[in-house]
Design a protein around this motif. Structure first.
Motif, mmCIF file in Angstrom:
data_model
loop_
_atom_site.group_PDB
_atom_site.id
_atom_site.type_symbol
_atom_site.label_atom_id
_atom_site.label_comp_id
_atom_site.label_asym_id
_atom_site.label_seq_id
_atom_site.Cartn_x
_atom_site.Cartn_y
_atom_site.Cartn_z
ATOM 1 N N GLN A 147 36.457 78.604 -6.971
ATOM 2 C CA GLN A 147 35.804 79.847 -7.364
ATOM 3 C C GLN A 147 35.078 80.488 -6.191
ATOM 4 O O GLN A 147 35.073 81.716 -6.029
ATOM 5 C CB GLN A 147 34.811 79.575 -8.510
ATOM 6 C CG GLN A 147 34.378 80.834 -9.245
ATOM 7 C CD GLN A 147 35.561 81.543 -9.900
ATOM 8 O OE1 GLN A 147 36.412 80.904 -10.528
ATOM 9 N NE2 GLN A 147 35.628 82.862 -9.707
ATOM 10 N N LYS A 148 34.498 79.664 -5.335
ATOM 11 C CA LYS A 148 33.766 80.169 -4.179
ATOM 12 C C LYS A 148 34.670 81.008 -3.272
ATOM 13 O O LYS A 148 34.319 82.138 -2.880
ATOM 14 C CB LYS A 148 33.183 78.981 -3.399
ATOM 15 C CG LYS A 148 32.631 79.335 -2.020
ATOM 16 C CD LYS A 148 32.240 78.067 -1.264
ATOM 17 C CE LYS A 148 31.867 78.376 0.180
ATOM 18 N NZ LYS A 148 31.542 77.156 0.947
ATOM 19 N N ASP A 195 36.303 84.268 -4.999
ATOM 20 C CA ASP A 195 35.354 85.381 -5.072
ATOM 21 C C ASP A 195 35.120 86.002 -3.693
ATOM 22 O O ASP A 195 35.037 87.227 -3.543
ATOM 23 C CB ASP A 195 34.009 84.888 -5.649
ATOM 24 C CG ASP A 195 34.109 84.524 -7.124
ATOM 25 O OD1 ASP A 195 35.107 84.949 -7.755
ATOM 26 O OD2 ASP A 195 33.208 83.815 -7.621
ATOM 27 N N GLY A 234 36.107 89.860 -2.322
ATOM 28 C CA GLY A 234 35.100 90.784 -1.813
ATOM 29 C C GLY A 234 35.214 91.077 -0.331
ATOM 30 O O GLY A 234 34.363 91.797 0.216
#
Length: 357
Positions: A6-7, A10, A14
């Protein structure tokens, strides 16, 4: 592993530019990235643990790599869209007119002269513009007291103090090419030698640098009659006047014997020069039979071979043919002059000396 996944997903989503994206790739799946370091830990696990962790780590690496590739493509598309929005061009607009360059009269006339003599069997020979004293003077039978060897007429190169060798010169004529060609190729030969030459003179009809063309024909039975025919054929083709009259006047040149200056028929009407008509004469070149000492210097036996030579100024005959009044204008780089007297790219010389196109 879920937190790691998830790190990076994401962070990839971005990323604002490709540099940031590359930093994320190195941190995640680079040689020392977090995912790569975890994959190295597989060796410390039991077989049962590896069977569970190995597929998960490979799946995580593939998912991050796919996300990186997709984001890179998206950033590239966005950058292209931004360029297209600012760098657009209306292809339906009419073209912007641009001035086309012109061929300099010296270049044009050199090609014309070369084409005419090539049609008569003459090859083109070239030589250096910085010549030794021997090639420029001695080999051409020019004595040490001749006016042409004075510093007021010839550009001499510098020699260091104590160097007693004769200084090199900027060649004063293209005649040294004769010597070099005969040394390298012997006889028989039939050549022309166009090129730049230098003399310390500057006025309406003289410049320190100008262009000359030398002609040389060596064989066993060449005479002045052959020279006369070649020059008359050249003048008729170059000036595009059949039956143009010529006049040979006895003269003296160190490198030819006998020597003759050649005049062509002309007239002056209301201040305008007209070639090939009238009762006046204009000197255009020097010529003669090659001096035996010149043949000997070039390594050719004068008892077996003989021939003729001639030399004329390319700039001068360009002025006569195209009505150019001042030689200095040839080298002023004045675009107005070049547009007026220059030639179009399609105006190529033909074998008869005129222009086509």
């Amino acid at each position: 592993m879920d937190d790691l996944r998830q790190k990076y997903l994401d962070a990839i989503a971005g990323a604002a530019d490709e540099n940031s994206l590359e930093d994320l790739r190195v941190q995640a799946v680079g040689k020392k990235g977090e995912v790569s370091l975890k994959m190295r830990e597989l060796g410390k696990m039991t077989p049962e643990e590896r069977q569970v962790a190995g597929p998960k780590l490979n799946a995580l690496k593939d998912e991050i790599s796919s996300a990186l590739s997709a984001k890179k493509a998206a950033l590239g598309d966005a950058a292209l869209d931004a360029r297209l929005a600012t760098e657009w061009l209306d292809v339906t607009l009419p073209g912007r007119p641009r001035r086309t360059g012109t061929i300099h009269p010296v270049s044009q006339v050199t090609e014309e002269v070369t084409a005419i003599f090539a049609d008569m069997g003459f090859a083109v020979a070239e030589g250096p513009q910085i010549e030794s004293d021997w090639y420029n003077f001695d080999a051409l039978n020019i004595p040490s007291h001749h006016p042409a060897r004075a510093e007021m007429d010839t550009f001499y190169m510098h020699r260091e103090d104590g160097d007693n060798r004769p200084p090199h010169v900027l060649r004063t004529h293209t005649s040294p090419v004769q010597i070099r060609h005969m040394q390298d190729n012997g006889a028989p030969c039939r050549i022309i030698a166009p090129g730049r030459v230098y003399r310390a003179d500057y006025d309406q009809t003289h410049t320190p640098m100008f262009h000359q063309i030398e002609g040389l024909a060596i064989d066993k039975d060449i005479s002045m009659a052959n020279l006369k025919w070649v020059l008359e054929e050249f003048f008729a083709a170059f000036f595009e006047i059949d039956g143009i009259k010529t006049r040979f006047r006895a003269s003296h040149f160190p490198f030819t014997e006998p020597s003759a200056e050649v005049d062509i028929q002309c007239s002056w009407v209301d201040g305008q020069l007209k070639i090939g008509e009238g009762d006046d004469w204009m000197e255009v070149l020097g010529s003669g039979m090659v001096h035996p000492k010149v043949l000997t210097a070039a390594g050719v036996d004068p008892e077996e071979w003989q021939g003729f030579a001639f030399g004329m100024g390319i700039d001068r005959i360009a002025m006569l043919k195209y009505g150019i009044p001042d030689l200095r204008a040839f080298f002023d780089s004045d675009l107005r002059w070049l547009r007026h007297y220059g030639f179009g790219a399609l105006q190529q010389p033909n074998l008869h000396g005129g222009v086509s196109g």
